[in-house]
Design a protein around this motif. Structure first.
Motif, PDB file in Angstrom:
ATOM      1  N   TYR A 107      35.059  36.628  34.461  1.00  0.00           N
ATOM      2  CA  TYR A 107      34.435  37.904  34.634  1.00  0.00           C
ATOM      3  C   TYR A 107      35.205  38.329  35.854  1.00  0.00           C
ATOM      4  O   TYR A 107      36.070  37.426  36.499  1.00  0.00           O
ATOM      5  CB  TYR A 107      33.123  37.446  35.157  1.00  0.00           C
ATOM      6  CG  TYR A 107      32.043  37.252  34.110  1.00  0.00           C
ATOM      7  CD1 TYR A 107      31.499  38.017  33.355  1.00  0.00           C
ATOM      8  CD2 TYR A 107      31.631  36.042  34.129  1.00  0.00           C
ATOM      9  CE1 TYR A 107      30.436  37.623  32.439  1.00  0.00           C
ATOM     10  CE2 TYR A 107      30.756  35.427  33.220  1.00  0.00           C
ATOM     11  CZ  TYR A 107      29.910  36.198  32.293  1.00  0.00           C
ATOM     12  OH  TYR A 107      29.076  35.978  31.622  1.00  0.00           O
ATOM     13  N   LEU A 119      28.797  41.511  37.378  1.00  0.00           N
ATOM     14  CA  LEU A 119      30.151  40.925  36.644  1.00  0.00           C
ATOM     15  C   LEU A 119      30.545  41.722  35.387  1.00  0.00           C
ATOM     16  O   LEU A 119      29.761  41.917  34.647  1.00  0.00           O
ATOM     17  CB  LEU A 119      30.137  39.481  36.635  1.00  0.00           C
ATOM     18  CG  LEU A 119      29.940  38.546  37.839  1.00  0.00           C
ATOM     19  CD1 LEU A 119      29.448  37.215  37.368  1.00  0.00           C
ATOM     20  CD2 LEU A 119      30.720  38.735  38.729  1.00  0.00           C
ATOM     21  N   LYS A 120      31.886  42.064  35.288  1.00  0.00           N
ATOM     22  CA  LYS A 120      32.286  42.677  33.845  1.00  0.00           C
ATOM     23  C   LYS A 120      32.945  41.468  33.139  1.00  0.00           C
ATOM     24  O   LYS A 120      33.955  40.802  33.815  1.00  0.00           O
ATOM     25  CB  LYS A 120      33.262  43.572  34.411  1.00  0.00           C
ATOM     26  CG  LYS A 120      33.511  44.361  33.073  1.00  0.00           C
ATOM     27  CD  LYS A 120      34.269  45.772  33.581  1.00  0.00           C
ATOM     28  CE  LYS A 120      34.763  46.446  32.209  1.00  0.00           C
ATOM     29  NZ  LYS A 120      35.508  47.684  32.618  1.00  0.00           N
ATOM     30  N   THR A 121      32.781  41.326  31.910  1.00  0.00           N
ATOM     31  CA  THR A 121      33.239  40.452  31.088  1.00  0.00           C
ATOM     32  C   THR A 121      34.811  40.786  30.825  1.00  0.00           C
ATOM     33  O   THR A 121      35.259  42.001  30.740  1.00  0.00           O
ATOM     34  CB  THR A 121      32.622  40.510  29.868  1.00  0.00           C
ATOM     35  OG1 THR A 121      31.034  40.025  29.936  1.00  0.00           O
ATOM     36  CG2 THR A 121      33.231  39.307  28.881  1.00  0.00           C
ATOM     37  N   TYR A 133      28.759  43.897  30.707  1.00  0.00           N
ATOM     38  CA  TYR A 133      28.480  43.503  32.127  1.00  0.00           C
ATOM     39  C   TYR A 133      27.126  42.352  32.030  1.00  0.00           C
ATOM     40  O   TYR A 133      26.142  42.125  31.213  1.00  0.00           O
ATOM     41  CB  TYR A 133      27.760  44.612  32.805  1.00  0.00           C
ATOM     42  CG  TYR A 133      28.661  45.628  33.049  1.00  0.00           C
ATOM     43  CD1 TYR A 133      29.579  45.669  34.344  1.00  0.00           C
ATOM     44  CD2 TYR A 133      28.931  46.958  32.202  1.00  0.00           C
ATOM     45  CE1 TYR A 133      30.564  46.626  34.488  1.00  0.00           C
ATOM     46  CE2 TYR A 133      29.869  47.729  32.525  1.00  0.00           C
ATOM     47  CZ  TYR A 133      30.456  47.628  33.589  1.00  0.00           C
ATOM     48  OH  TYR A 133      31.518  48.548  33.905  1.00  0.00           O
TER      49      TYR A 133
END
Length: 183
Positions: A107, A119-121, A133
């Motif tokens: 992430y 968190l963004k993948t 997300y």
């Protein structure tokens, strides 16, 4: 009368909640506007040893999922009371987080404060129908909320630049109105 006037004036300085139908679109709109308020992963006291409640915009998602990031890189994932163990690790100067729980997932930190951990993948999961997300809210803040309520709370927390500019404008307007009313 004066209070409705003040309310109307203050509302002109507030940023409206973005129009979107899903969590990813809301976050894509909001995060760039407030990213400068985010802490980085080196601020471990913000996320270590706190239960983080996961929110999804899926109508069929009814599980209660908690994420715990503990010292010594211990990670706990709790789904409706069932616990699985794993590990977490900061990478790339505290901008990326690797979470290993059966399999690993990388992430990028999108936003972090005392109540929100987003968190963004890494990569494009939207092309396969999954959220980009991982939207986490501290459990004590989000436990009675639906995902849209959690987004609204996130938006309200920062829509006015955390209140400083709005407060100054409010004080100036209040003084001007008082001067006009009493002269």
């Amino acid at each position: 009368m004066a209070s409705k006037f003040l309310e109307a004036i203050l509302n002109t300085f507030q940023t409206a909640l973005p129009e979107a139908n899903d969590l990813d679109k809301f976050l894509e709109e909001m995060i760039p506007q407030i990213a400068h308020y985010s802490e980085n992963l080196d601020m471990e006291e913000l996320y270590l040893e706190h239960p983080w409640l996961e929110f999804r915009d899926d109508d069929y998602f009814h599980e209660s999922i908690l994420h715990f990031f503990n010292p010594n890189e211990e990670y706990l994932n709790v789904v409706n009371g069932d616990v699985s163990f794993g590990y977490w690790r900061k990478m790339n100067q505290a901008r990326k987080l690797l979470i290993e729980n059966k399999t690993g997932k990388l992430y990028e930190l999108a936003f972090l404060d005392a109540n929100f951990f987003i968190l963004k993948t890494h990569g494009d999961y939207s092309s396969i129908g999954k959220s980009k997300y991982l939207f986490l809210v501290k459990e004590e803040v989000g436990k009675q909320l639906e995902w849209r309520d959690a987004i609204e709370l996130f938006h309200r927390s920062y829509r006015n630049g955390n209140g400083n500019l709005s407060y100054i404008i409010f004080v100036i307007l209040a003084i001007l109105i008082l001067i006009i009313l009493f002269t």
